[in-house]
Design a protein around this motif. Structure first.
Motif, mmCIF file in Angstrom:
data_model
loop_
_atom_site.group_PDB
_atom_site.id
_atom_site.type_symbol
_atom_site.label_atom_id
_atom_site.label_comp_id
_atom_site.label_asym_id
_atom_site.label_seq_id
_atom_site.Cartn_x
_atom_site.Cartn_y
_atom_site.Cartn_z
ATOM 1 N N HIS A 102 34.650 24.741 -1.443
ATOM 2 C CA HIS A 102 34.239 25.795 -1.516
ATOM 3 C C HIS A 102 34.652 26.271 0.300
ATOM 4 C CE1 HIS A 102 31.195 23.045 0.483
ATOM 5 N NE2 HIS A 102 30.257 24.242 1.125
ATOM 6 N N ASP A 112 19.578 14.988 2.094
ATOM 7 C CA ASP A 112 21.084 15.446 1.773
ATOM 8 C C ASP A 112 21.589 16.325 1.577
ATOM 9 O OD1 ASP A 112 23.771 16.151 2.232
ATOM 10 O OD2 ASP A 112 24.101 13.845 2.751
ATOM 11 N N ARG A 168 20.687 11.557 -0.381
ATOM 12 C CA ARG A 168 21.642 12.444 -0.654
ATOM 13 C C ARG A 168 20.920 12.285 -1.973
ATOM 14 N NH1 ARG A 168 26.338 14.124 1.059
ATOM 15 N NH2 ARG A 168 27.707 15.019 -0.712
ATOM 16 N N ILE A 169 20.763 14.199 -2.212
ATOM 17 C CA ILE A 169 20.637 14.738 -3.754
ATOM 18 C C ILE A 169 21.968 14.890 -4.139
ATOM 19 C CG2 ILE A 169 18.883 16.246 -4.551
ATOM 20 C CD1 ILE A 169 17.619 13.891 -2.614
ATOM 21 N N SER A 170 21.099 14.892 -5.075
ATOM 22 C CA SER A 170 22.709 14.851 -6.147
ATOM 23 C C SER A 170 22.653 16.232 -7.127
ATOM 24 C CB SER A 170 22.819 14.011 -7.314
ATOM 25 O OG SER A 170 21.600 14.441 -7.946
ATOM 26 N N ALA A 171 24.026 16.419 -7.334
ATOM 27 C CA ALA A 171 23.903 18.610 -8.069
ATOM 28 C C ALA A 171 22.548 18.371 -9.251
ATOM 29 C CB ALA A 171 24.951 18.693 -8.745
ATOM 30 N N ARG A 172 22.567 17.559 -9.663
ATOM 31 C CA ARG A 172 22.509 16.784 -10.770
ATOM 32 C C ARG A 172 20.717 16.934 -10.634
ATOM 33 N NH1 ARG A 172 22.965 12.065 -11.562
ATOM 34 N NH2 ARG A 172 25.696 12.174 -12.337
ATOM 35 N N ASN A 208 21.620 21.423 6.148
ATOM 36 C CA ASN A 208 21.961 19.713 5.116
ATOM 37 C C ASN A 208 21.433 18.711 6.941
ATOM 38 O OD1 ASN A 208 22.364 19.261 2.806
ATOM 39 N ND2 ASN A 208 24.415 19.212 2.814
ATOM 40 N N GLU A 209 22.327 19.778 7.766
ATOM 41 C CA GLU A 209 21.713 19.438 9.559
ATOM 42 C C GLU A 209 20.551 18.664 9.348
ATOM 43 O OE1 GLU A 209 25.642 19.693 11.567
ATOM 44 O OE2 GLU A 209 24.089 21.248 11.629
ATOM 45 N N GLU A 222 31.396 12.325 5.618
ATOM 46 C CA GLU A 222 30.111 11.999 4.950
ATOM 47 C C GLU A 222 29.447 10.680 5.942
ATOM 48 O OE1 GLU A 222 28.558 15.166 2.420
ATOM 49 O OE2 GLU A 222 29.990 14.541 1.394
ATOM 50 N N GLY A 251 24.180 17.878 -0.281
ATOM 51 C CA GLY A 251 25.391 17.850 0.075
ATOM 52 C C GLY A 251 26.420 19.067 -0.336
ATOM 53 N N ILE A 252 27.258 19.922 -0.905
ATOM 54 C CA ILE A 252 27.623 20.830 -1.090
ATOM 55 C C ILE A 252 26.646 21.954 -1.144
ATOM 56 C CG2 ILE A 252 29.359 22.610 -2.206
ATOM 57 C CD1 ILE A 252 30.459 20.363 -3.609
ATOM 58 N N GLU A 268 25.191 10.307 -5.698
ATOM 59 C CA GLU A 268 26.001 11.099 -5.513
ATOM 60 C C GLU A 268 26.854 9.683 -3.750
ATOM 61 O OE1 GLU A 268 26.507 15.099 -4.619
ATOM 62 O OE2 GLU A 268 25.965 14.762 -6.104
ATOM 63 N N ARG A 294 34.053 18.501 -2.531
ATOM 64 C CA ARG A 294 33.298 18.978 -0.907
ATOM 65 C C ARG A 294 33.859 19.601 -0.501
ATOM 66 N NH1 ARG A 294 29.673 19.531 1.089
ATOM 67 N NH2 ARG A 294 28.829 19.220 2.479
ATOM 68 N N ASP A 340 19.229 5.624 8.474
ATOM 69 C CA ASP A 340 17.905 6.494 8.013
ATOM 70 C C ASP A 340 18.584 7.824 7.596
ATOM 71 O OD1 ASP A 340 16.086 4.833 10.072
ATOM 72 O OD2 ASP A 340 15.852 6.244 11.234
ATOM 73 N N VAL A 359 16.588 9.577 4.862
ATOM 74 C CA VAL A 359 16.328 10.603 3.909
ATOM 75 C C VAL A 359 17.507 10.860 2.701
ATOM 76 C CG1 VAL A 359 17.644 13.441 4.350
ATOM 77 C CG2 VAL A 359 16.518 12.130 6.387
ATOM 78 N N ASP A 392 25.714 23.497 2.351
ATOM 79 C CA ASP A 392 25.895 23.572 3.396
ATOM 80 C C ASP A 392 26.152 24.867 4.728
ATOM 81 O OD1 ASP A 392 27.502 21.669 3.674
ATOM 82 O OD2 ASP A 392 29.626 21.825 2.153
ATOM 83 N N LEU A 409 18.336 16.697 7.148
ATOM 84 C CA LEU A 409 18.373 15.238 9.055
ATOM 85 C C LEU A 409 17.092 15.384 9.053
ATOM 86 C CD1 LEU A 409 22.223 14.378 7.879
ATOM 87 C CD2 LEU A 409 20.597 13.415 6.980
ATOM 88 N N GLU A 426 26.627 30.894 3.092
ATOM 89 C CA GLU A 426 27.575 30.320 4.756
ATOM 90 C C GLU A 426 27.330 31.757 5.367
ATOM 91 O OE1 GLU A 426 30.700 27.558 5.206
ATOM 92 O OE2 GLU A 426 29.901 26.518 3.359
#
Lengths: 582, 337
Positions: free
Chosen positions: A176, B183, B245-249, B228-229, A128, B185-186, A388, A173, A287, B243, B189, B232, B292
């Motif tokens: 899962h 983004d 990263r957005i946290s789970a929180r 995520n892609e 990442e 993260g998990i 994060e 990460r 970016d 862009v 995906d 982005l 997925e």
């Protein structure tokens, strides 16, 4: 995801590929093999969190405690491995790192950078670190403020980047994805204590797996991959001595030798003429949100001309332990050093004892710079603690344009720098490691000559000056000993079994089905932090195994039928006696 | 063309006032073999004029009304969207009416939602699950009707993006602009299974002209990006950089704290004519971002001869559309001010 303590009576497991170690390399390989049709068994010594008794299995001794941290530091024996604590700094190796350089003893890889280039972008995604772009010129569409306005040099580039991972904990990460993969099983609390060669001595037949509950089992596989880190890989090969007292892959006493870290330190004072705005030593955000940082990289031609190793340097804040910097946040870090994790706090301690007066001066700095300190703490809470994608490190913009220089250099391969097995054994009966890390005169020269050249170029550029004591170079580069966490070279790659352990495919010489995915296989260390290249090599190895699986020739026809690759859609191996770990 | 059907043909487009229906109508208008008829509940009746399709007001859930119309058409493209009950009623009415009229060919736009919570690679023979809420069940029910109608072609598009897409382009752009997604993260995906609206239209046209009755086709990018892609790349194309990263929180806050009041505000806004309120990010959508599931589109590539819009081109085109819309909106705001 299974736990070895919950397997019931089951004492034998088999797979097509058994990967030992669920860190950056092991998890990357398992993910890459997930859709290959191969049954993958990923063995992890630890659990999902840190456990003191498991971590203690890493304990060992060091020949000179000033030169190397204890073996149970900078390493994490748990799912995710040391990515649970890493800093996230990424960059690929340079082309010169793979070359055999006549001035650098024992240098040269049997592969070139071109062998890894197809895998670096995917590795970059896994860690990442954003787009695979490591030149400021192609990573940014906007114009960046110059690192040092007016700096010109034929020998140093100020355009190369280091990019930062979140830092990504591979366990958290990608758990899962491993759980969802039908053909991947993860077995926790599974410590491989010995590998067993078959009668021919050319195939690993099985691995003995033990846990701290006193249970053991036997794992057989078509291919074994050791992905347990640069120190532990050597330990396991040396400890697998049932058939040969020298261990596996060690017919020529190479396993454990050529142990390298990096040569790193902070030195001198860089003073610039003119306003502070002309110097930028902080992070630039790409970016894609990745933090990037430029550094001064010694070009390949200069390395060849000077006959020295690879070298990079960054502008850095003044030495924290010296309160003369008068910066509140730096003093606060000094005062709070007892609460900072060892791996990050080591450089806050130094070897000099802090007097009462020093403590008082640090307290004064905090009080006098209260607003600066508060502002920094807010930034840290927002951009590091709660974020994060974390702000990678402390960046302090000094009131006057004065910096120290942080350097990170290649260490030359040295057969006398090594790890061996000691007399003591751990709770599972496995011999503990003895680490005898050493540096050479050549290492000192790499730093000394690079600094000299940099000082000259800064002066010639007319932007300021770099003052340092040339006689202190060796002291400064070893002040904190070997750079922590980079364990390189103990099972080096090469074509000659007399001077290497694995071949260009990362296969242990003379053992047809044993591979290593680790920085242990790097013949040289580069200036680059190893994780990105470890992941790229792991992906390359996964690809190699997939190719092998497609062209597999049945050695034992019945065996192939049992463990050969199965087409998609068939049921995975039975796991009815195993209980899943949530 | 092998199996091509005699032209010109009268093609009824149900839901012609919706996003996909409008695009299908436009495309049919450009085909010399087609005489398109736009039908919709809110469409004003109008005979065909120069360059304009014939338009009829029609409730696509009214079987009797449909019977009358279907007697005079050769084919139907069913783009009806809306509430779950509307979709179910439309499925019952349309296919029953078709049986009782001229039995036209019906290209029925279904959705990948019929695969429910399935994961992994799914092709058209994969098991269907009605386990993701009322919309999913409604689409399944409608498909059930379509499956029992011998002259149907069922299309199961993934997430339809492209210029004009309110759901997977406009709404996403707004969230990217506001820094509410990025983004993930998990949480991001999952495979996006994006399909460009032009590709959906292309699939509809080919379903009308090829011997594919009784067939089902998945529609999506053959190598779809993860969410995520997509975020982005789309974020960068929109200039929403960096862009984040957005946290789970933060995502939890979005779905648990912010979403309920925003949903209420949206409903009130509709009643009082307020249309610029921010959209809620429902937790079901986050479920999709994680899922997925990957559509296998080999059958559509082979049987319909699909030429998929490259993602890079699709995203750039969509970002340009969104930016133009923003400029126009700002210009209108400026004039009002």
């Amino acid at each position: 995801m299974l736990d070895s303590t919950e397997l019931g009576d089951r004492r034998d497991l088999s797979a097509d590929v058994c990967i030992v170690g669920a860190g950056a390399a092991g998890i990357s390989m398992a993910l890459a093999l997930a859709d290959s049709g191969l049954e993958v068994l990923l063995l992890e010594s630890g659990g999902l969190d840190t456990e003191a008794d498991t971590q203690a299995l890493y304990a060992g001794s060091v020949a000179d405690p000033r030169m190397h941290s204890p073996p149970d530091r900078y390493r994490q024996r748990r799912f995710g491995g040391s990515t649970t604590i890493w800093g996230g700094r990424c960059m690929p190796f340079d082309a010169i790192d793979f070359e055999a350089r006549d001035y650098l003893p024992h240098s040269g890889w049997p592969i070139g950078l071109d062998a890894l280039l197809p895998y670096y972008p995917e590795a970059n995604k896994l860690v990442e670190a954003g787009e695979y772009a490591y030149q400021a010129g192609n990573a940014f569409t906007r114009k960046l403020a110059p690192m040092m306005r007016g700096f010109t040099s034929e020998d140093f580039s100020a355009d190369t980047l280091e990019r930062f991972s979140c830092p990504t904990d591979f366990g958290r990460r990608y758990a899962h994805k491993l759980r969802a993969a039908q053909r991947v099983r993860v077995l926790l609390h599974a410590n491989v204590t010995e590998l067993h060669l078959g009668e021919s001595g050319h195939m690993v037949e099985a691995a003995t797996v033990r846990n701290l509950a006193g249970q053991h089992l036997r794992v057989s596989a078509r291919w074994f991959v050791l992905a347990s880190g640069g120190l532990e890989v050597a330990r396991l090969l040396l400890a697998s001595r049932s058939q040969d007292p020298r261990g596996i892959g060690n017919a020529h006493d190479v396993v454990g030798r050529y142990y390298m870290c990096h040569i790193a330190g902070t030195i001198g004072t860089l003073s610039f003429d003119g306003p502070d705005a002309q110097v930028w030593h902080g992070y630039d955000v790409a970016d894609d949100g990745t933090y990037c940082r430029r550094r001064l990289a010694l070009k390949a031609d200069a390395q060849r001309r000077l006959g020295i190793g690879n070298f990079i340097a960054r502008l850095h804040h003044p030495r924290i332990t010296d309160p003369a910097h008068r910066t509140g946040i730096l003093s606060l870090l000094f005062l709070a050093r007892a609460f900072i994790p060892y791996e990050y706090g080591k450089r806050l301690h130094g070897e000099e004892g802090a007097s009462f007066g020093t403590w008082m001066q640090h307290c004064r700095n905090v009080l006098m710079d209260a607003f600066g300190t508060a502002g920094f703490l807010w930034h840290w809470l927002r951009d590091r603690t709660l974020a994060e994608r974390k702000f990678p490190s402390i960046i302090v913009h000094p009131r006057v344009p004065r910096y120290s220089l942080d350097f990170h250099a290649e260490q030359e391969p040295n057969p006398e720098s090594r790890v061996t097995l000691g007399e003591e054994v751990d709770a599972l009966g496995m011999p503990r490691l003895v680490v005898d890390w050493r540096y050479t005169h050549g290492d000192v020269e790499t730093v000394r000559r690079s600094l000299l050249l940099l000082a000259r170029d800064i002066q010639h550029s007319g932007i300021g000056r770099f003052d340092y004591d040339p006689n202190s170079v060796e002291f400064e580069m070893t002040r904190y000993g070997a750079y922590g966490g980079h364990h390189i070279g103990t099972t080096r790659m090469g074509t000659d079994p007399r001077s290497s352990v694995v071949d260009a495919d990362c296969r242990v010489h003379g053992v047809d089905n044993l591979y290593i995915a680790s920085a242990a296989v790097f013949p040289t260390s580069s200036q680059a932090n190893p994780t990105l290249t470890v992941v790229a090599l792991a992906l390359r190895l996964a690809n190699h195994l997939k190719t092998q699986a497609r062209r597999v020739v049945p050695l034992f026809p019945n065996e192939v039928q049992r463990s050969g690759p199965r087409p998609q859609g068939e049921s995975p191996a039975p796991a009815d006696t195993m209980r899943a770990v949530s | 063309m092998s199996g091509a059907i005699r032209a010109p043909r009268r093609v009824l487009v149900l839901g012609a006032d919706g996003f996909i229906g409008r695009r299908v109508l436009e495309a049919l208008g450009g085909c010399d073999w087609a005489h398109p008829i736009a039908a919709g509940r809110r469409i004003a009746a109008q005979p065909a004029a120069d360059g304009e399709a014939e338009r009829i007001r029609l409730d696509a859930t009214d079987e009797q009304a449909l019977v009358k119309v279907l007697r005079n058409v050769d084919a139907v493209v069913n783009c009806v969207a809306g509430k779950a009950q509307t979709i179910i009623d439309n499925g019952h009415a349309l296919f029953a009416a078709a049986e009782n009229s001229g039995r036209p060919r019906i290209v029925h736009l279904s959705t990948m939602s019929v695969y429910g919570s399935a994961t992994g690679v799914v092709d058209e023979t994969s098991r269907l699950h009605g386990d993701l809420g009322a919309y999913c069940v409604a689409k399944l029910t409608a498909e059930y009707n379509a499956l029992h109608y011998r002259r149907s072609v069922i299309l199961r598009p993934g997430c339809v993006y492209g210029p004009g897409s309110p759901q997977w382009s406009g709404r996403i752009a707004g969230w990217l602009r506001a820094g509410r997604i990025g983004d993930l993260g998990i949480a991001g995906d999952g495979w996006s299974n994006l399909v460009h609206v032009d590709d959906v239209v292309q699939a509809v046209l080919r379903s009308l002209t090829r011997e594919v009755e009784g067939e089902i086709f998945n529609l999506a990018q053959p190598s779809p990006p993860t969410w995520n892609e997509y975020f982005l790349r789309y974020g960068k194309a929109l200039g929403c950089v960096p862009v984040q990263r957005i946290s789970a929180r933060k995502l939890k806050l979005e779905t648990r704290l912010l979403a309920p009041p925003l949903k209420v505000a949206e409903r009130l806004g509709r009643r009082f004519g307020l249309h610029d309120l921010p959209d809620a990010i429902p937790s079901s959508l986050l479920g999709l971002f994680r899922q997925e599931i990957r559509l296998d589109v080999r059958k559509a590539s082979e049987r319909l001869g699909m030429r998929w819009t490259p993602l890079k081109q699709g995203i750039e085109q969509t970002a340009a559309w969104y930016r133009t819309g923003e400029r126009e909106a700002r210009a209108i705001e400026g004039r009002i001010a």
